[in-house]
Design an enzyme around this catalytic site. Structure first.
Site, PDB file in Angstrom:
ATOM      1  N   CYS A 296       0.813  -1.223   0.000  1.00 45.38           N
ATOM      2  CA  CYS A 296       0.000   0.000   0.000  1.00 45.38           C
ATOM      3  C   CYS A 296       0.847   1.275   0.000  1.00 45.38           C
ATOM      4  CB  CYS A 296      -0.942   0.020   1.197  1.00 45.38           C
ATOM      5  SG  CYS A 296      -2.073  -1.369   1.204  1.00 45.38           S
TER       6      CYS A 296
ATOM      7  N   HIS B  72      -3.245   7.511   1.645  1.00 45.54           N
ATOM      8  CA  HIS B  72      -3.642   6.149   1.276  1.00 45.54           C
ATOM      9  C   HIS B  72      -4.982   5.868   1.956  1.00 45.54           C
ATOM     10  CE1 HIS B  72      -3.862   1.953   0.685  1.00 45.54           C
ATOM     11  NE2 HIS B  72      -3.592   1.628   1.938  1.00 45.54           N
TER      12      HIS B  72
ATOM     13  N   ASN C 175      -9.783   0.020  -0.313  1.00 47.86           N
ATOM     14  CA  ASN C 175      -8.319   0.102  -0.296  1.00 47.86           C
ATOM     15  C   ASN C 175      -7.776  -0.511  -1.585  1.00 47.86           C
ATOM     16  OD1 ASN C 175      -5.590  -0.260   0.115  1.00 47.86           O
ATOM     17  ND2 ASN C 175      -5.773  -1.108   2.172  1.00 47.86           N
TER      18      ASN C 175
HETATM   19  O1  UT7 Z   1      -3.482  -0.696   3.697  1.00 50.93           O
HETATM   20  C1  UT7 Z   1      -2.618  -1.454   4.503  1.00 50.93           C
HETATM   21  C2  UT7 Z   1      -2.853  -1.172   5.889  1.00 50.93           C
HETATM   22  N1  UT7 Z   1      -4.093  -1.774   6.344  1.00 50.93           N
HETATM   23  C3  UT7 Z   1      -4.716  -1.173   7.318  1.00 50.93           C
HETATM   24  O2  UT7 Z   1      -4.305  -0.107   7.696  1.00 50.93           O
HETATM   25  C4  UT7 Z   1      -5.895  -1.854   7.969  1.00 50.93           C
HETATM   26  C5  UT7 Z   1      -5.793  -1.607   9.443  1.00 50.93           C
HETATM   27  N2  UT7 Z   1      -6.828  -2.234  10.241  1.00 50.93           N
HETATM   28  C6  UT7 Z   1      -8.117  -1.828  10.193  1.00 50.93           C
HETATM   29  O3  UT7 Z   1      -8.469  -0.966   9.416  1.00 50.93           O
HETATM   30  C7  UT7 Z   1      -9.077  -2.411  11.182  1.00 50.93           C
HETATM   31  O4  UT7 Z   1      -8.371  -3.124  12.171  1.00 50.93           O
HETATM   32  C8  UT7 Z   1     -10.126  -3.371  10.525  1.00 50.93           C
HETATM   33  C9  UT7 Z   1     -11.090  -2.570   9.681  1.00 50.93           C
HETATM   34  C10 UT7 Z   1      -9.434  -4.415   9.660  1.00 50.93           C
HETATM   35  C11 UT7 Z   1     -10.928  -4.090  11.610  1.00 50.93           C
HETATM   36  O5  UT7 Z   1     -11.574  -3.144  12.449  1.00 50.93           O
HETATM   37  P1  UT7 Z   1     -11.468  -3.266  14.048  1.00 50.93           P
HETATM   38  O6  UT7 Z   1     -12.272  -2.175  14.594  1.00 50.93           O
HETATM   39  O7  UT7 Z   1     -10.002  -3.294  14.371  1.00 50.93           O
HETATM   40  O8  UT7 Z   1     -12.187  -4.650  14.322  1.00 50.93           O
HETATM   41  P2  UT7 Z   1     -11.580  -5.991  14.960  1.00 50.93           P
HETATM   42  O9  UT7 Z   1     -10.671  -6.664  14.015  1.00 50.93           O
HETATM   43  O10 UT7 Z   1     -11.097  -5.691  16.350  1.00 50.93           O
HETATM   44  O11 UT7 Z   1     -12.916  -6.850  15.066  1.00 50.93           O
HETATM   45  C12 UT7 Z   1     -14.013  -6.465  15.915  1.00 50.93           C
HETATM   46  C13 UT7 Z   1     -15.139  -7.486  15.746  1.00 50.93           C
HETATM   47  C14 UT7 Z   1     -14.664  -8.934  15.872  1.00 50.93           C
HETATM   48  O12 UT7 Z   1     -15.698  -9.672  16.494  1.00 50.93           O
HETATM   49  P3  UT7 Z   1     -15.607 -10.006  18.067  1.00 50.93           P
HETATM   50  O13 UT7 Z   1     -14.356 -10.791  18.262  1.00 50.93           O
HETATM   51  O14 UT7 Z   1     -15.587  -8.675  18.768  1.00 50.93           O
HETATM   52  O15 UT7 Z   1     -16.862 -10.789  18.290  1.00 50.93           O
HETATM   53  C15 UT7 Z   1     -14.539  -9.387  14.450  1.00 50.93           C
HETATM   54  O16 UT7 Z   1     -14.692 -10.786  14.296  1.00 50.93           O
HETATM   55  O17 UT7 Z   1     -15.689  -7.372  14.429  1.00 50.93           O
HETATM   56  C16 UT7 Z   1     -15.679  -8.640  13.791  1.00 50.93           C
HETATM   57  N3  UT7 Z   1     -15.496  -8.451  12.365  1.00 50.93           N
HETATM   58  C17 UT7 Z   1     -16.521  -8.244  11.528  1.00 50.93           C
HETATM   59  N4  UT7 Z   1     -17.858  -8.193  11.721  1.00 50.93           N
HETATM   60  C18 UT7 Z   1     -18.631  -7.956  10.656  1.00 50.93           C
HETATM   61  C19 UT7 Z   1     -14.340  -8.391  11.663  1.00 50.93           C
HETATM   62  N5  UT7 Z   1     -14.598  -8.165  10.370  1.00 50.93           N
HETATM   63  C20 UT7 Z   1     -15.957  -8.077  10.252  1.00 50.93           C
HETATM   64  C21 UT7 Z   1     -16.810  -7.835   9.167  1.00 50.93           C
HETATM   65  N6  UT7 Z   1     -18.145  -7.785   9.421  1.00 50.93           N
HETATM   66  N7  UT7 Z   1     -16.378  -7.659   7.908  1.00 50.93           N
END
Ligand code: UT7
Length: 320
Positions: free
Chosen positions: A114, A247, A277
């Protein structure tokens, strides 16, 4: 020496097919509300079967050339930032070179996921300043859809396909152009965001694996440093920035970086909502959109930043 690499034109291309969050939620355990709240994304473009990274990049390059008023025979360097090349080798940049009808100079791919465009712009700038070439096409093009596990809701909702490009020319006594770039890598984050395949490891392509929250935390911290450090190095005050062209991984990451710079949202270019992204393509796509809709004008001071797997991150400061 005031030889500078000046942006003479921008171009971009998005594949026709759009997949909305609602469509994704028909096959994945996810929802429009979750995706938009956590990322700011509501849709993404996906390349058609048989439409390759080089095809997307070619159209973006042609549009950038057209905007610059130059011809393919003026170009003597092509750098394609991509992590999704058409083939393992040769470089997809060579294919773009041939399809453009460029017969001189050289063309190569550069991978920093990225952050690919930020790295490629810095590379092109260094080569131009050194006299290795006179006129460059710097392209970011990706088909991220080809390395997604469409059954993994934690990654499948985040990415899209697209391409963007700029024409850069070395000019003497220039009052505009690239002012500087800052590039950083910390390989200790390698396993936090990677593709679990490759020619040397599995002989397969693999799919994206990400420890989302870990990457998020690192992105916010390191991007904050990258934008503040580049301003300090060049003696530029935060208030002088006209536009942040970031980005587009996650709107919450962009908001945090803008806040650190004290920039209002009206000075930030957002494209993530409709494009998701697109990895190395996101910055030139955002730049081209804002140039074409008249927001970014000649003379504006813009700051680009990106954070990526690797970890690799960086920024470019540009007088348009
Ligand atoms: O471009 C390269 C760099 N990439 C990035 O910068 C991405 C960086 N990371 C992020 O943007 C975020 O961490 C994400 C968008 C990937 C995830 O968001 P988050 O607020 O960090 O969520 P999380 O991974 O902590 O997940 C929270 C909950 C989990 O459920 P539990 O364990 O709380 O029950 C996940 O299983 O959300 C769940 N979850 C989803 N639910 C519905 C994860 N993905 C999804 C989804 N739909 N697509």
């Amino acid at each position: 020496m005031t030889r500078r690499s000046v942006i003479l034109g921008t171009g971009s291309y998005l594949p026709e097919r759009i997949i909305t969050n609602h469509e994704l939620s028909e096959t994945l355990d996810t929802s429009h509300d979750w995706i938009i709240e956590r990322t700011g994304i509501s849709a993404r473009h996906i390349a058609a079967p048989g439409e390759y990274t080089s095809d997307l990049g070619l159209i973006a390059a042609q549009r950038a050339l057209e905007a610059s008023g130059l011809e393919p025979q003026d170009v003597d360097m092509i750098i394609l930032a991509t992590s999704t090349p058409d083939h393992t080798f040769p470089q997809s940049a060579a294919r773009i070179q041939a399809k453009l009808g460029v017969t001189q100079g050289f063309a190569f791919d550069q991978a920093a996921v990225c952050s690919g465009f930020v790295f490629a712009l810095a590379t092109a700038d260094a080569y131009l300043k050194q006299g290795m070439a006179k006129t460059a096409l710097v392209i970011g093009s990706e088909t991220m859809s080809r390395i997604l596990n469409w059954n993994d809701r934690t990654t499948a909702v985040l990415f899209g396909d697209g391409a963007g490009a700029v024409v850069l020319q070395a000019q003497e006594q220039a009052t505009r152009g690239i002012i500087g770039s800052l590039l950083r890598t910390d390989g200790s984050g390698y396993d936090d965001l990677y593709v679990n395949g490759g020619p040397s490891s599995t002989q397969t392509t693999g799919t994206i694996q990400m420890k989302g929250p870990e990457v998020f935390r690192n992105a916010v911290t390191r991007l904050g440093e990258a934008v503040q450090d580049i301003l300090k190095i060049h003696g530029i005050a935060q208030e002088e920035i006209d536009w942040l062209v970031p980005h587009q991984a996650n709107k919450r990451i962009i908001d945090a970086t803008a806040k650190k710079l004290g920039l209002p949202d009206s000075k930030v270019i957002h494209t993530g909502e409709t494009q998701a992204n697109t990895s190395a393509a996101s910055i030139p796509l955002a730049l081209d959109q804002a140039v074409r809709d008249g927001r970014i004008k000649q003379g504006d001071l813009i700051l680009c930043e990106a954070f990526a797997g690797g970890y690799a991150w960086g920024s470019n400061l540009i007088r348009m």
